[in-house]
Design a protein around this motif. Structure first.
Motif, short mmCIF file in Angstrom:
data_model
loop_
_atom_site.label_atom_id
_atom_site.label_comp_id
_atom_site.label_asym_id
_atom_site.label_seq_id
_atom_site.Cartn_x
_atom_site.Cartn_y
_atom_site.Cartn_z
N ARG A 34 0.85 -1.19 0.00
CA ARG A 34 0.00 0.00 0.00
C ARG A 34 0.88 1.24 0.00
NH1 ARG A 34 -3.78 -0.76 5.02
NH2 ARG A 34 -1.80 -1.42 5.90
N VAL A 35 0.51 2.22 -0.82
CA VAL A 35 1.35 3.41 -1.03
C VAL A 35 0.54 4.68 -0.83
CG1 VAL A 35 2.66 4.73 -2.75
CG2 VAL A 35 2.91 2.24 -2.62
N VAL A 36 1.18 5.64 -0.16
CA VAL A 36 0.65 7.00 -0.08
C VAL A 36 1.59 7.88 -0.89
CG1 VAL A 36 0.29 8.99 1.43
CG2 VAL A 36 -0.44 6.72 2.17
N LEU A 37 1.04 8.64 -1.83
CA LEU A 37 1.83 9.53 -2.66
C LEU A 37 1.84 10.92 -2.05
CD1 LEU A 37 0.50 8.46 -6.18
CD2 LEU A 37 2.73 7.89 -5.19
N LEU A 38 3.03 11.45 -1.80
CA LEU A 38 3.19 12.78 -1.20
C LEU A 38 3.85 13.73 -2.18
CD1 LEU A 38 3.23 14.73 1.28
CD2 LEU A 38 5.48 13.75 1.82
N ALA A 39 3.18 14.84 -2.47
CA ALA A 39 3.74 15.87 -3.35
C ALA A 39 4.01 17.13 -2.54
CB ALA A 39 2.78 16.18 -4.50
N CYS A 40 5.27 17.55 -2.52
CA CYS A 40 5.65 18.79 -1.83
C CYS A 40 5.96 19.86 -2.88
CB CYS A 40 6.89 18.55 -0.97
SG CYS A 40 6.70 17.30 0.31
N GLY A 41 5.72 21.10 -2.52
CA GLY A 41 6.01 22.18 -3.47
C GLY A 41 5.33 23.47 -3.06
N SER A 42 5.50 24.48 -3.90
CA SER A 42 4.91 25.79 -3.62
C SER A 42 3.41 25.79 -3.90
CB SER A 42 5.60 26.86 -4.47
OG SER A 42 6.98 26.94 -4.18
N PHE A 43 3.02 25.12 -5.00
CA PHE A 43 1.62 25.14 -5.45
C PHE A 43 1.13 26.59 -5.50
CE2 PHE A 43 2.40 21.05 -3.37
CZ PHE A 43 2.17 20.22 -4.45
N ASN A 44 1.82 27.35 -6.35
CA ASN A 44 1.69 28.79 -6.37
C ASN A 44 1.33 29.33 -7.77
OD1 ASN A 44 1.98 31.42 -5.17
ND2 ASN A 44 4.01 31.60 -6.07
N PRO A 45 0.13 28.98 -8.28
CA PRO A 45 -0.95 28.21 -7.65
C PRO A 45 -0.89 26.75 -8.08
CG PRO A 45 -1.79 29.21 -9.64
CD PRO A 45 -0.33 29.62 -9.54
N ILE A 46 -1.77 25.93 -7.52
CA ILE A 46 -1.89 24.54 -7.95
C ILE A 46 -2.52 24.51 -9.33
CG2 ILE A 46 -4.15 24.24 -6.82
CD1 ILE A 46 -3.21 21.31 -6.23
N THR A 47 -1.98 23.69 -10.22
CA THR A 47 -2.45 23.62 -11.60
C THR A 47 -3.05 22.24 -11.89
OG1 THR A 47 -0.42 22.72 -12.58
CG2 THR A 47 -0.50 25.11 -12.21
N ASN A 48 -3.66 22.14 -13.06
CA ASN A 48 -4.21 20.84 -13.46
C ASN A 48 -3.11 19.80 -13.63
OD1 ASN A 48 -6.77 21.86 -13.41
ND2 ASN A 48 -7.01 22.05 -15.62
N MET A 49 -1.90 20.25 -13.99
CA MET A 49 -0.80 19.30 -14.15
C MET A 49 -0.39 18.71 -12.80
SD MET A 49 0.90 17.70 -16.29
CE MET A 49 2.14 16.44 -16.06
N HIS A 50 -0.44 19.52 -11.74
CA HIS A 50 -0.17 18.97 -10.41
C HIS A 50 -1.14 17.84 -10.09
CE1 HIS A 50 1.59 23.13 -9.33
NE2 HIS A 50 2.60 22.27 -9.42
N LEU A 51 -2.40 18.05 -10.42
CA LEU A 51 -3.42 17.04 -10.15
C LEU A 51 -3.24 15.82 -11.04
CD1 LEU A 51 -6.51 19.43 -9.87
CD2 LEU A 51 -5.03 18.59 -8.04
N ARG A 52 -2.87 16.05 -12.31
CA ARG A 52 -2.67 14.95 -13.24
C ARG A 52 -1.52 14.05 -12.80
NH1 ARG A 52 -5.26 12.10 -15.88
NH2 ARG A 52 -3.58 11.64 -17.35
N MET A 53 -0.50 14.61 -12.17
CA MET A 53 0.63 13.81 -11.72
C MET A 53 0.18 12.69 -10.79
SD MET A 53 3.65 16.64 -11.08
CE MET A 53 4.75 15.43 -10.33
N PHE A 54 -0.76 13.00 -9.92
CA PHE A 54 -1.28 11.98 -9.00
C PHE A 54 -1.97 10.85 -9.76
CE2 PHE A 54 -0.79 15.38 -5.88
CZ PHE A 54 -0.38 14.69 -4.75
N GLU A 55 -2.80 11.22 -10.72
CA GLU A 55 -3.54 10.21 -11.47
C GLU A 55 -2.60 9.35 -12.32
OE1 GLU A 55 -6.70 9.57 -11.20
OE2 GLU A 55 -7.23 11.25 -9.90
N ILE A 56 -1.62 9.98 -12.95
CA ILE A 56 -0.65 9.27 -13.79
C ILE A 56 0.15 8.28 -12.94
CG2 ILE A 56 1.41 9.51 -15.23
CD1 ILE A 56 0.31 12.37 -15.90
N ALA A 57 0.62 8.75 -11.78
CA ALA A 57 1.41 7.90 -10.89
C ALA A 57 0.59 6.74 -10.37
CB ALA A 57 1.94 8.74 -9.72
N LYS A 58 -0.64 7.01 -9.99
CA LYS A 58 -1.51 5.95 -9.47
C LYS A 58 -1.73 4.87 -10.52
CE LYS A 58 -6.13 5.26 -7.48
NZ LYS A 58 -7.41 5.92 -7.12
#
Length: 291
Positions: A34-58
């Motif tokens: 079981r895995v928890v994916l952690l993304a650190c960063g500025s998110f200044n602002p958060i973009t759709n690509m930030h969100l897509r990274m989670f889906e792609i990785a999953k």
């Protein structure tokens, strides 16, 4: 008759051969990490690509058949980072919160952003690993107040009202093995390990050895070559999962900020709820015309 005995033996063998794949399948399902994916960063602002990274990785981790992604965490950096054009954490966290309203498995965590000073990535990973251990491996659930989880169920604690994921409660009862926290990043972060003075060598080894990376390739990067040329990364390459993004997307927060300063549209590049928040609070140099 001998013929009947032979047929009986053949029948038993056939039955056994049909049972084995099912047993193997159940074994594989039970031993998934079981895995928890952690993304650190500025998110200044958060973009759709930030969100897509989670889906792609999953998707990529699930396709290996060895992992089950149970949660994604967005951890914005604190104001102590002192980066140019960095909006206050209260705004960045609120934009993340609004962008995740449609996600059932990704959540905002404000522990890092609540710190007075900038926090090393290795320490952030250690915090979340300890948190996951307390949730999944302890007899009693002990969530923290600054964790905001989807599919949430309220529970009263001495510290006040907190939110507990229904998925967490279910997985805890399953009695599965420990949860791994992996750092989700792009190829640019991986290559930053080579920048002199930017990372502590001990932190790099701690991250790749004890946690692991899920690295999304970006246009122009070659993470496999970089891993080969780096002794520490090469040593622990078994704990680095490279994901190729075949649907290229060059959205970056830097370009979003530039477009906003120039009063240009960023619709379909960030969530509508984020755009609304930016406009209402005049962030990133946005000029709101008087009504």
């Amino acid at each position: 008759m001998p013929g009947r005995d032979i047929m009986g033996i053949f029948s038993c063998l056939c039955t056994k051969s049909h049972d084995t794949p099912d047993e193997n399948y159940e074994l594989k399902m039970a031993t998934k990490t079981r895995v928890v994916l952690l993304a650190c960063g500025s998110f200044n602002p958060i973009t759709n690509m930030h969100l897509r990274m989670f889906e792609i990785a999953k998707d990529s981790l699930h396709k290996t058949g060895r992992f089950e992604v149970i949660e994604g965490i967005v951890s914005p950096v604190s104001d102590g980072y002192k980066k140019k054009d960095l909006e206050p954490a209260k705004h960045r966290c609120e934009m993340v919160r609004r962008s995740l309203k449609t996600s059932s498995w990704i959540r905002l965590d404000t522990w890092e952003s609540d710190q007075d000073t900038w926090t090393e990535t290795a320490r952030i990973l250690a915090h979340h690993k300890a948190q996951q251990d307390s949730i999944y491996n302890a007899n009693e659930l002990r969530p923290t107040r600054n964790s905001e989880l989807p599919a949430k169920k309220k529970r009263k604690t001495n510290a006040g009202t907190t939110h507990v994921s229904c998925n967490m409660l279910h997985n805890q009862a399953d009695g599965q093995g420990p949860v791994q926290v992996k750092l989700l990043c792009g190829g640019d972060l991986l290559e930053s390990f080579a920048v002199p003075g930017l990372w502590k060598p001990a932190d790099i080894e701690d991250i790749v050895r004890n946690y692991g990376l899920v690295c999304i390739t970006r246009e122009g990067s070659n993470p496999s070559r970089f891993i080969y040329e780096n002794d520490v990364l090469s040593k622990f390459q078994y704990n680095i999962h490279i994901v190729t993004e075949w649907i290229t997307n060059d959205i970056s927060a830097t370009k979003i900020r530039r477009a906003l300063r120039r009063q240009e549209s960023v619709k379909y590049l960030v969530q509508d709820a984020v755009i609304d928040y930016i406009m209402k609070n005049s962030l990133y140099g946005v000029e709101v015309a008087d009504k």
